[in-house]
Scaffold this motif. Sequence first.
Motif, PDB file in Angstrom:
ATOM      1  N   ARG A  86     -25.433   2.429 -45.646  1.00  0.00           N
ATOM      2  CA  ARG A  86     -24.847   3.763 -45.856  1.00  0.00           C
ATOM      3  C   ARG A  86     -25.417   4.407 -47.113  1.00  0.00           C
ATOM      4  O   ARG A  86     -25.699   5.614 -47.134  1.00  0.00           O
ATOM      5  N   GLU A  87     -25.599   3.599 -48.165  1.00  0.00           N
ATOM      6  CA  GLU A  87     -26.163   4.138 -49.411  1.00  0.00           C
ATOM      7  C   GLU A  87     -27.607   4.572 -49.208  1.00  0.00           C
ATOM      8  O   GLU A  87     -28.066   5.562 -49.792  1.00  0.00           O
ATOM      9  N   LEU A  88     -28.346   3.854 -48.369  1.00  0.00           N
ATOM     10  CA  LEU A  88     -29.762   4.156 -48.163  1.00  0.00           C
ATOM     11  C   LEU A  88     -29.978   5.406 -47.320  1.00  0.00           C
ATOM     12  O   LEU A  88     -31.058   6.009 -47.386  1.00  0.00           O
ATOM     13  N   ARG A  89     -28.992   5.807 -46.551  1.00  0.00           N
ATOM     14  CA  ARG A  89     -29.177   6.993 -45.706  1.00  0.00           C
ATOM     15  C   ARG A  89     -29.505   8.232 -46.532  1.00  0.00           C
ATOM     16  O   ARG A  89     -30.237   9.119 -46.079  1.00  0.00           O
ATOM     17  N   ALA A  90     -28.999   8.270 -47.752  1.00  0.00           N
ATOM     18  CA  ALA A  90     -29.249   9.436 -48.612  1.00  0.00           C
ATOM     19  C   ALA A  90     -30.706   9.541 -49.036  1.00  0.00           C
ATOM     20  O   ALA A  90     -31.142  10.604 -49.487  1.00  0.00           O
ATOM     21  N   HIS A  91     -31.471   8.465 -48.880  1.00  0.00           N
ATOM     22  CA  HIS A  91     -32.886   8.482 -49.280  1.00  0.00           C
ATOM     23  C   HIS A  91     -33.784   9.102 -48.202  1.00  0.00           C
ATOM     24  O   HIS A  91     -34.934   9.423 -48.485  1.00  0.00           O
ATOM     25  N   HIS A  92     -33.275   9.240 -46.994  1.00  0.00           N
ATOM     26  CA  HIS A  92     -34.013   9.871 -45.893  1.00  0.00           C
ATOM     27  C   HIS A  92     -35.385   9.226 -45.677  1.00  0.00           C
ATOM     28  O   HIS A  92     -36.413   9.913 -45.612  1.00  0.00           O
ATOM     29  N   TYR A  93     -35.397   7.919 -45.561  1.00  0.00           N
ATOM     30  CA  TYR A  93     -36.649   7.227 -45.279  1.00  0.00           C
ATOM     31  C   TYR A  93     -37.131   7.585 -43.877  1.00  0.00           C
ATOM     32  O   TYR A  93     -36.344   7.665 -42.932  1.00  0.00           O
ATOM     33  N   ALA A  94     -38.423   7.783 -43.753  1.00  0.00           N
ATOM     34  CA  ALA A  94     -39.009   8.043 -42.440  1.00  0.00           C
ATOM     35  C   ALA A  94     -39.373   6.749 -41.730  1.00  0.00           C
ATOM     36  O   ALA A  94     -39.445   6.717 -40.503  1.00  0.00           O
ATOM     37  N   GLN A  95     -39.628   5.684 -42.504  1.00  0.00           N
ATOM     38  CA  GLN A  95     -40.019   4.417 -41.912  1.00  0.00           C
ATOM     39  C   GLN A  95     -39.529   3.271 -42.786  1.00  0.00           C
ATOM     40  O   GLN A  95     -39.461   3.377 -44.016  1.00  0.00           O
ATOM     41  N   ALA A  96     -39.188   2.181 -42.133  1.00  0.00           N
ATOM     42  CA  ALA A  96     -38.921   0.914 -42.813  1.00  0.00           C
ATOM     43  C   ALA A  96     -39.892  -0.117 -42.270  1.00  0.00           C
ATOM     44  O   ALA A  96     -40.159  -0.155 -41.053  1.00  0.00           O
ATOM     45  N   ILE A  97     -40.441  -0.944 -43.152  1.00  0.00           N
ATOM     46  CA  ILE A  97     -41.300  -2.057 -42.752  1.00  0.00           C
ATOM     47  C   ILE A  97     -40.591  -3.331 -43.182  1.00  0.00           C
ATOM     48  O   ILE A  97     -40.298  -3.515 -44.371  1.00  0.00           O
ATOM     49  N   VAL A  98     -40.305  -4.186 -42.219  1.00  0.00           N
ATOM     50  CA  VAL A  98     -39.514  -5.390 -42.457  1.00  0.00           C
ATOM     51  C   VAL A  98     -40.453  -6.589 -42.496  1.00  0.00           C
ATOM     52  O   VAL A  98     -41.043  -6.956 -41.474  1.00  0.00           O
ATOM     53  N   LEU A  99     -40.598  -7.204 -43.664  1.00  0.00           N
ATOM     54  CA  LEU A  99     -41.542  -8.320 -43.805  1.00  0.00           C
ATOM     55  C   LEU A  99     -40.969  -9.664 -43.355  1.00  0.00           C
ATOM     56  O   LEU A  99     -41.668 -10.422 -42.670  1.00  0.00           O
ATOM     57  N   PRO A 100     -39.738 -10.035 -43.705  1.00  0.00           N
ATOM     58  CA  PRO A 100     -39.202 -11.284 -43.151  1.00  0.00           C
ATOM     59  C   PRO A 100     -39.021 -11.174 -41.636  1.00  0.00           C
ATOM     60  O   PRO A 100     -38.800 -10.080 -41.104  1.00  0.00           O
ATOM     61  N   ASN A 101     -39.084 -12.314 -40.966  1.00  0.00           N
ATOM     62  CA  ASN A 101     -39.023 -12.306 -39.506  1.00  0.00           C
ATOM     63  C   ASN A 101     -37.631 -12.568 -38.941  1.00  0.00           C
ATOM     64  O   ASN A 101     -37.470 -12.740 -37.734  1.00  0.00           O
ATOM     65  N   SER A 102     -36.628 -12.591 -39.803  1.00  0.00           N
ATOM     66  CA  SER A 102     -35.277 -12.896 -39.328  1.00  0.00           C
ATOM     67  C   SER A 102     -34.599 -11.663 -38.747  1.00  0.00           C
ATOM     68  O   SER A 102     -34.928 -10.519 -39.082  1.00  0.00           O
ATOM     69  N   LEU A 103     -33.619 -11.905 -37.881  1.00  0.00           N
ATOM     70  CA  LEU A 103     -32.811 -10.818 -37.330  1.00  0.00           C
ATOM     71  C   LEU A 103     -32.038 -10.130 -38.446  1.00  0.00           C
ATOM     72  O   LEU A 103     -31.934  -8.891 -38.483  1.00  0.00           O
ATOM     73  N   LYS A 104     -31.483 -10.913 -39.382  1.00  0.00           N
ATOM     74  CA  LYS A 104     -30.685 -10.349 -40.485  1.00  0.00           C
ATOM     75  C   LYS A 104     -31.477  -9.310 -41.268  1.00  0.00           C
ATOM     76  O   LYS A 104     -30.930  -8.293 -41.691  1.00  0.00           O
TER      77      LYS A 104
END
Length: 351
Positions: A86-104
């Motif tokens: 919820r806090e990150l929504r204010a940053h209006h990111y266009a993309q996230a890149i997820v480096l760890p391979n876990s579902l979490k």
Amino acid sequence: MRHGRPALSVAHTRCLIVGPSWVGDMIMAQSLFMALRERNPGLEIDVLAPAWTAPLLARMPEVHAALDLPIGHGELDLKARRRIARELRAHHYAQAIVLPNSLKSALIPWFARIPRRTGFRGEQRYGLLNDLRRLDKARLPRTVQRFVALAMPKNHLPALEDCPRPQLRTDPQAGRVARARLGLEDPRPALGLCPGAEFGPAKRWPSAHYAAVARYYRSRGWQIWVFGSQNDFEVAEAVCRDAGPDCTNLAGRTTLGEAIDLMAQTAAVVSNDSGLMHVAAALDRPLVAVYGSSDPGFTPPLSPTARIERLGLACSPCFQRECPLKHLDCLHGLHPDRIVRALDSLLDATA
């Protein structure tokens, strides 16, 4: 990277990276940050990772902000992940890149409603990631290649030479202050030794071997600085005890930032395959990296001033925390004189 290669896929103003939880992996992730900024100079890169990584990320000029992930390794804690999202929504990111391979690791970008969520397949992350990549381990054998590939179009798999080398920024004045605080103002050249490895004993070259290397360089007028975390204090103390005078145990006595600044002032480093090995490589220190249970083809030091020493026994790499055969021959049999020859040769070549 040279001109003429395919452009990177991120052409937006803000990008969130869900970062790894190991020092070495975070340093290799800098290659991804550099690749993203190379093709998109105005891109703001924020990295979501455990708080201890902040001093490391502060040494990477490509990173706009280090965001604390206050969730223990392996913990699900859905309530905390939703709150962070919820806090990150204010940053209006266009993309996230997820480096760890876990579902979490993929949950926060999804909860944050980031439009494009990129990562490799793993742990049934379908839907959580909508820019899902298939990992071709044969064509992307190294961790750094896999990280950089997530910045590129799906069909472009970077060769090692496509990957920018990590380069940590240092603070010479902070290094001088740390030297004064720790009583390291002796101007003689310093050999950095890194005898610890958080992963486990199967990656640790024997302390007696480190001490033998220390004694050789002491006889040449050098001083010895032994680096590590508080968890490495005992093995570092054993090295210093066996090495004799002019050997200082720094394990647990420095912050991560201080360790970086002090290592930048060493004349050379000998290290196990550890996070500090990657720090030394990212500082372009003359470095001999000792490998036992791990594979230098997977996570090598990314520096032209590094040399790898290993025996390459039939039983290695086993990737185990402890030797499954109970002998650790891959490291015990790697004698100190071989490391000394490798480092002397490297010092001659870089003089």
